[in-house]
Design an enzyme around this catalytic site. Sequence first.
Site, PDB file in Angstrom:
ATOM      1  N   GLY A 193       0.782  -1.245   0.000  1.00  0.00           N
ATOM      2  CA  GLY A 193       0.000   0.000   0.000  1.00  0.00           C
ATOM      3  C   GLY A 193       0.805   1.281   0.000  1.00  0.00           C
ATOM      4  N   GLU A 252       4.241   4.668   5.868  1.00  0.00           N
ATOM      5  CA  GLU A 252       3.011   3.875   5.989  1.00  0.00           C
ATOM      6  C   GLU A 252       1.896   4.494   5.153  1.00  0.00           C
ATOM      7  OE1 GLU A 252       1.548   1.323   6.989  1.00  0.00           O
ATOM      8  OE2 GLU A 252       2.508   0.462   8.763  1.00  0.00           O
ATOM      9  N   ASP A 253       1.042   3.650   4.589  1.00  0.00           N
ATOM     10  CA  ASP A 253      -0.100   4.170   3.846  1.00  0.00           C
ATOM     11  C   ASP A 253      -1.200   4.663   4.789  1.00  0.00           C
ATOM     12  OD1 ASP A 253      -0.604   1.609   4.737  1.00  0.00           O
ATOM     13  OD2 ASP A 253      -1.399   0.851   2.849  1.00  0.00           O
ATOM     14  N   ASP A 291      -4.765   2.638  11.116  1.00  0.00           N
ATOM     15  CA  ASP A 291      -6.168   2.460  11.488  1.00  0.00           C
ATOM     16  C   ASP A 291      -6.214   2.201  12.994  1.00  0.00           C
ATOM     17  OD1 ASP A 291      -8.881   1.984  11.391  1.00  0.00           O
ATOM     18  OD2 ASP A 291      -8.738   0.045  10.410  1.00  0.00           O
ATOM     19  N   LYS A 351      -6.737   7.267  10.367  1.00  0.00           N
ATOM     20  CA  LYS A 351      -8.194   7.256  10.552  1.00  0.00           C
ATOM     21  C   LYS A 351      -8.552   7.910  11.868  1.00  0.00           C
ATOM     22  CE  LYS A 351     -10.256   3.948   7.712  1.00  0.00           C
ATOM     23  NZ  LYS A 351     -10.672   2.566   7.921  1.00  0.00           N
ATOM     24  N   PHE A 361     -14.286   3.370   5.011  1.00  0.00           N
ATOM     25  CA  PHE A 361     -13.336   2.556   4.253  1.00  0.00           C
ATOM     26  C   PHE A 361     -12.858   3.328   3.024  1.00  0.00           C
ATOM     27  CE2 PHE A 361     -11.893  -0.690   1.331  1.00  0.00           C
ATOM     28  CZ  PHE A 361     -10.957  -1.289   2.148  1.00  0.00           C
ATOM     29  N   VAL A 362     -11.573   3.587   2.985  1.00  0.00           N
ATOM     30  CA  VAL A 362     -11.027   4.407   1.899  1.00  0.00           C
ATOM     31  C   VAL A 362     -10.116   3.597   0.981  1.00  0.00           C
ATOM     32  CG1 VAL A 362     -11.199   6.569   3.199  1.00  0.00           C
ATOM     33  CG2 VAL A 362      -9.095   5.237   3.365  1.00  0.00           C
ATOM     34  N   ASP A 405      -6.064  -0.513  -1.201  1.00  0.00           N
ATOM     35  CA  ASP A 405      -6.834  -1.405  -2.061  1.00  0.00           C
ATOM     36  C   ASP A 405      -8.146  -1.859  -1.430  1.00  0.00           C
ATOM     37  OD1 ASP A 405      -5.676  -3.243  -0.097  1.00  0.00           O
ATOM     38  OD2 ASP A 405      -6.389  -4.827  -1.429  1.00  0.00           O
ATOM     39  N   ARG A 448      -5.648   0.527  -6.155  1.00  0.00           N
ATOM     40  CA  ARG A 448      -4.370   1.085  -5.686  1.00  0.00           C
ATOM     41  C   ARG A 448      -3.848   2.168  -6.625  1.00  0.00           C
ATOM     42  NH1 ARG A 448      -2.406  -2.268  -1.477  1.00  0.00           N
ATOM     43  NH2 ARG A 448      -2.630  -4.503  -1.785  1.00  0.00           N
TER      44      ARG A 448
END
Length: 191
Positions: free
Chosen positions: A45, A100-101, A104, A132, A153-154, A160, A166
């Site tokens: 990600g 980091e992507d 959460d 988040k 949820f993104v 993805d 992606r």
Amino acid sequence: MDKSQGVSRVLISEEQIEAEIASMAAELDAEYQDETPLVICVLRGAVPFMADLVKAMSVPVEMDFMAISSYGNSTKSSGVVRILKDLDEEIENRRLIVVEDIVDSGLTLQYLLGHLGRRGPKDIRVVAMVKKEKPDAIAVQVDRIGFVVPDEFVVGYGLDYRGQYRNLPYIGVLDPSVYADVDDPVDETEY
Ligand code: 5GP
């Protein structure tokens, strides 16, 4: 099929991402003057983010990659992750930038930081594109956050759903109808 099919709204535009990365890169340049940090990308990600970030930076960097997956099949992130591909570089006494992507619950990052910390790096800086907004997230080290997003949820810009989305150049909300058949779409993503 268009790659944006199923995205209900754009949360963070391509232009916003570009501007934020420019400012992150300037901060990192100031922090690592005359040094060569090792930028660690968590596959898959964080790939677009890492690529854009290192290109925007002026100091020399080295890059390394880790691939991890969630351990077991519990429905919630347990924080116990399996390392599918470890780093190739020695990190003792190195200055690390972990890219980091999304953060959460924070459990994955907490595990990762423990894993890296035991190998004696000089220091670790964590840069996350997205965090988040989640009241029950654990307190984990994140030094720089690009954007805080609502607890939805993104997808996009590396993130993805079942392997897709992606390559969207922006971050958007996935229409819940796309994952109506699953309890928690996060379980269906791959790092
Ligand atoms: P954690 O809960 O441990 O902080 O995050 C675990 C992983 O869940 C993230 O690295 C990411 O792969 C996935 N994840 C969490 N929230 C989202 C989201 O909104 N969209 C996508 N695509 N993945 C997410």
